[in-house]
Design a protein around this motif. Sequence first.
Motif, PDB file in Angstrom:
ATOM      1  N   GLU A 215     -10.126   9.047 -43.954  1.00 37.67           N
ATOM      2  CA  GLU A 215     -10.480   7.650 -43.738  1.00 37.67           C
ATOM      3  C   GLU A 215      -9.759   6.694 -44.690  1.00 37.67           C
ATOM      4  N   LYS A 216      -8.919   7.242 -45.533  1.00 34.38           N
ATOM      5  CA  LYS A 216      -8.021   6.398 -46.330  1.00 34.38           C
ATOM      6  C   LYS A 216      -7.017   5.694 -45.419  1.00 34.38           C
ATOM      7  N   LYS A 217      -6.689   6.332 -44.288  1.00 36.45           N
ATOM      8  CA  LYS A 217      -5.723   5.770 -43.341  1.00 36.45           C
ATOM      9  C   LYS A 217      -6.332   5.502 -41.966  1.00 36.45           C
ATOM     10  N   TRP A 218      -7.418   6.201 -41.629  1.00 39.22           N
ATOM     11  CA  TRP A 218      -8.007   6.101 -40.293  1.00 39.22           C
ATOM     12  C   TRP A 218      -9.505   5.829 -40.421  1.00 39.22           C
ATOM     13  N   ASP A 219      -9.916   4.595 -40.203  1.00 37.15           N
ATOM     14  CA  ASP A 219     -11.347   4.310 -40.250  1.00 37.15           C
ATOM     15  C   ASP A 219     -12.024   4.887 -39.000  1.00 37.15           C
ATOM     16  N   LYS A 220     -13.322   5.018 -39.065  1.00 34.70           N
ATOM     17  CA  LYS A 220     -14.066   5.652 -37.975  1.00 34.70           C
ATOM     18  C   LYS A 220     -13.897   4.907 -36.651  1.00 34.70           C
ATOM     19  N   ASP A 221     -13.844   3.571 -36.697  1.00 36.83           N
ATOM     20  CA  ASP A 221     -13.690   2.828 -35.447  1.00 36.83           C
ATOM     21  C   ASP A 221     -12.373   3.170 -34.754  1.00 36.83           C
ATOM     22  N   THR A 222     -11.298   3.311 -35.533  1.00 40.79           N
ATOM     23  CA  THR A 222     -10.013   3.659 -34.927  1.00 40.79           C
ATOM     24  C   THR A 222     -10.035   5.075 -34.382  1.00 40.79           C
ATOM     25  N   LEU A 223     -10.601   6.012 -35.134  1.00 44.09           N
ATOM     26  CA  LEU A 223     -10.701   7.387 -34.646  1.00 44.09           C
ATOM     27  C   LEU A 223     -11.477   7.446 -33.346  1.00 44.09           C
ATOM     28  N   CYS A 224     -12.596   6.736 -33.280  1.00 41.83           N
ATOM     29  CA  CYS A 224     -13.427   6.756 -32.064  1.00 41.83           C
ATOM     30  C   CYS A 224     -12.753   6.008 -30.922  1.00 41.83           C
ATOM     31  N   THR A 225     -11.971   4.974 -31.237  1.00 44.40           N
ATOM     32  CA  THR A 225     -11.230   4.256 -30.199  1.00 44.40           C
ATOM     33  C   THR A 225     -10.213   5.176 -29.532  1.00 44.40           C
ATOM     34  N   VAL A 226      -9.418   5.866 -30.343  1.00 46.54           N
ATOM     35  CA  VAL A 226      -8.401   6.772 -29.787  1.00 46.54           C
ATOM     36  C   VAL A 226      -9.065   7.895 -28.984  1.00 46.54           C
ATOM     37  N   ALA A 227     -10.133   8.478 -29.536  1.00 39.75           N
ATOM     38  CA  ALA A 227     -10.808   9.580 -28.842  1.00 39.75           C
ATOM     39  C   ALA A 227     -11.441   9.105 -27.539  1.00 39.75           C
ATOM     40  N   THR A 228     -12.006   7.904 -27.528  1.00 37.54           N
ATOM     41  CA  THR A 228     -12.598   7.383 -26.291  1.00 37.54           C
ATOM     42  C   THR A 228     -11.534   7.156 -25.230  1.00 37.54           C
ATOM     43  N   LEU A 229     -10.363   6.680 -25.630  1.00 33.11           N
ATOM     44  CA  LEU A 229      -9.269   6.505 -24.671  1.00 33.11           C
ATOM     45  C   LEU A 229      -8.864   7.842 -24.054  1.00 33.11           C
ATOM     46  N   TYR A 230      -8.706   8.870 -24.891  1.00 29.81           N
ATOM     47  CA  TYR A 230      -8.375  10.191 -24.359  1.00 29.81           C
ATOM     48  C   TYR A 230      -9.482  10.702 -23.439  1.00 29.81           C
ATOM     49  N   TRP A 231     -10.742  10.504 -23.858  1.00 32.02           N
ATOM     50  CA  TRP A 231     -11.861  11.002 -23.065  1.00 32.02           C
ATOM     51  C   TRP A 231     -11.948  10.291 -21.717  1.00 32.02           C
ATOM     52  N   ALA A 232     -11.896   8.966 -21.735  1.00 28.62           N
ATOM     53  CA  ALA A 232     -12.084   8.190 -20.510  1.00 28.62           C
ATOM     54  C   ALA A 232     -10.964   8.405 -19.508  1.00 28.62           C
ATOM     55  N   THR A 233      -9.765   8.742 -19.990  1.00 30.26           N
ATOM     56  CA  THR A 233      -8.631   8.981 -19.090  1.00 30.26           C
ATOM     57  C   THR A 233      -8.445  10.463 -18.761  1.00 30.26           C
ATOM     58  N   ALA A 234      -9.266  11.317 -19.374  1.00 29.64           N
ATOM     59  CA  ALA A 234      -9.166  12.772 -19.154  1.00 29.64           C
ATOM     60  C   ALA A 234      -7.725  13.246 -19.328  1.00 29.64           C
ATOM     61  N   SER A 235      -7.055  12.751 -20.371  1.00 31.57           N
ATOM     62  CA  SER A 235      -5.621  13.009 -20.512  1.00 31.57           C
ATOM     63  C   SER A 235      -5.256  13.925 -21.673  1.00 31.57           C
ATOM     64  N   ILE A 236      -6.254  14.525 -22.342  1.00 31.60           N
ATOM     65  CA  ILE A 236      -5.862  15.420 -23.432  1.00 31.60           C
ATOM     66  C   ILE A 236      -5.054  16.596 -22.882  1.00 31.60           C
ATOM     67  N   GLY A 237      -5.443  17.123 -21.719  1.00 36.90           N
ATOM     68  CA  GLY A 237      -4.705  18.247 -21.130  1.00 36.90           C
ATOM     69  C   GLY A 237      -3.300  17.869 -20.725  1.00 36.90           C
ATOM     70  N   THR A 238      -3.129  16.697 -20.115  1.00 39.55           N
ATOM     71  CA  THR A 238      -1.784  16.291 -19.703  1.00 39.55           C
ATOM     72  C   THR A 238      -0.923  15.926 -20.909  1.00 39.55           C
ATOM     73  N   SER A 239      -1.548  15.545 -22.024  1.00 40.37           N
ATOM     74  CA  SER A 239      -0.757  15.290 -23.237  1.00 40.37           C
ATOM     75  C   SER A 239      -0.137  16.572 -23.781  1.00 40.37           C
ATOM     76  N   PHE A 240      -0.690  17.725 -23.369  1.00 41.32           N
ATOM     77  CA  PHE A 240      -0.137  19.010 -23.807  1.00 41.32           C
ATOM     78  C   PHE A 240       1.125  19.398 -23.040  1.00 41.32           C
ATOM     79  N   ARG A 241       1.407  18.696 -21.933  1.00 45.15           N
ATOM     80  CA  ARG A 241       2.520  19.123 -21.089  1.00 45.15           C
ATOM     81  C   ARG A 241       3.834  19.155 -21.841  1.00 45.15           C
ATOM     82  N   GLN A 242       4.020  18.222 -22.779  1.00 48.04           N
ATOM     83  CA  GLN A 242       5.285  18.198 -23.514  1.00 48.04           C
ATOM     84  C   GLN A 242       5.424  19.414 -24.421  1.00 48.04           C
ATOM     85  N   TYR A 243       4.315  20.091 -24.755  1.00 43.43           N
ATOM     86  CA  TYR A 243       4.396  21.366 -25.474  1.00 43.43           C
ATOM     87  C   TYR A 243       4.731  22.504 -24.507  1.00 43.43           C
TER      88      TYR A 243
END
Length: 368
Positions: free
Chosen positions: A266-294
């Motif tokens: 949290e020196k670099k990432w406050d909780k609101d930012t962490l939850c914002t990014v995670a909510t975006l991934y959750w709401a778009t169901a895109s964590i799996g498709t983000s793995f495609r580049q791997y």
Amino acid sequence: MTVEAFEISVADDVLADLRERLRRTLYTTPSDSTFWAAGVDPGYLRELVAYWAGEFDWRAAEARLNAFPHFRADVAGRKVHYVHLRSERPGGGTPLVLTHGWPSSFVEMLRVAPLLTDRFDVVIPSLPGFLFSELPREKFTRRGTAEIWHELMTETLGYERFGAFGGDIGGGVTQWLGALFPQSLIGVHVTSAVLTTDFSELPATPEEQAYLDHLAAYDARDQGYSEIMWTRPDTIAAALADSPAGLIAWIIDKYRDWSDCDGDLEKKWDKDTLCTVATLYWATASIGTSFRQYYDYPANRPVPPISVPAAVTLSCEPAFAGLPRSLPERLCSDLRHWSTPGRGGHFMAHEEPEQVSREIHAFFGPLS
């Protein structure tokens, strides 16, 4: 070629389901008594999940995101999401595309973008398969993404020439832009150098070999996460798509490891930012498709020589400790700017926005 204004809007029932899942989270027993020694600390995760479920205000975060101008465009037959900030400079600014990496998002670039509009038109696309951008029909490669970005910048947005900045995947895309489209690129600027793999004509120097050995040793300790995404992405995606606590744990493990935060996330990432990014991934169901580049990583090829002006502002993260200037010079024949500020990690644009703004102005200013 369709371009539409876009607004982020997560449905109430999606948010209600998310909160219910968070409240019913089951937690694991720590494998090591040392804080974060075996991955995300279960105690910290419990605290973060409780905040996400109870105190975090998604609607306020959504409003902050929507204060930026969002768009979606049909590019190469697929939807691409991007933020587009026009310069306040009379006559318009120099076009600049900023590309994020993994496990990141366009949010990484939002702290630095307003610091650039004095001189630049800023375009921040979401990588294919990330959040609101669709996967390509073919394999996900850095080269393929560079081709999409070139079409976005030149045909969709009408810029004849532009600059490119990025790190991680975004650094690879940025370098491919410079290699493929020298007539369109005024310059390329990266924070994590994509190294040549061809030492056949000019063997590695002792300094270069020492760095390559260091990198191999670091990867051996760090690459557990990537091994499963390279080989069994759908297996881990099934767990993360069903468990928001698992999703945020998977993301913040790398945020802490790769940020220049001295072990304090949290020196670099406050909780609101962490939850914002995670909510975006959750709401778009895109964590799996983000793995495609791997999963598709073997389809990538070494970046060809880059002749356009190039810059490196070297990330302060373990993977790049001791990287000698001579390695990017093997790839870039016109490396005009080399900087090792000693601050800012994998997500430098978010971690050190003022520093990144200064570096971008210093490099691209004389070119524009």
